[in-house]
Motif scaffolding. Sequence first.
Motif: not given
Length: 207
Positions: A78, A82, A110, A162
């Motif tokens: 990631f 966050h 994100l 994402h």
Amino acid sequence: MRVKSPTAAALISGGVIATTVLIQSLLSSNAQTASNTQCYPPEYTASGELILPKNFREWIYVGSPLTPNALNGGHAGFPEFHNVYIEPCSYAKYKETNVFPEGTIFFKELQLTLPPADFPDGSRTEPSGRGYFPGPWNGADVTVKDSKRYADGGWGFYNFNHHEPKAPTAKLKPVTECAFCHIASAKKDEVWTQFYPLLDIGMPQIK
């Protein structure tokens, strides 16, 4: 000794009563506002996909862990901030009970670090100093607690891309793809409360 006239006494009495009524009114208004907190229960399509939660940036913000690519061999799982939010009514119940209630939603938006990097570790220099700064949005992940719907662990994990834009709906991810990390390392009920002082009741607070 001066004796207050009946008129003055009445004015004082009336002022006290008016002030008391005003305070009671304000307290009542505050209580009503607290009880009227907007709730956002999970919503699903007819096929069972989770619908992207509404107004998530108005929820209760709990923290922003950061795992940039440059500190993870160029390929972080990631590579973003966050930015984690908890659904308001879920948080209110959690504060009362110290237990995440059924229907709890965590929304993780994100956010990539601001490019371009000035240093090999991905950091850059701004007027405030050298560090990592929030950049473009990059999708979202959502977790929902429902012990009946998600019998295998009690939590459902969803990915709304994402990248941007975020998907309007998302399918449930397999436990082996998302939940295993939470099960193995999250401090409490598959939630990373160790990263979020607001949720880690009992964590020493810096004064």
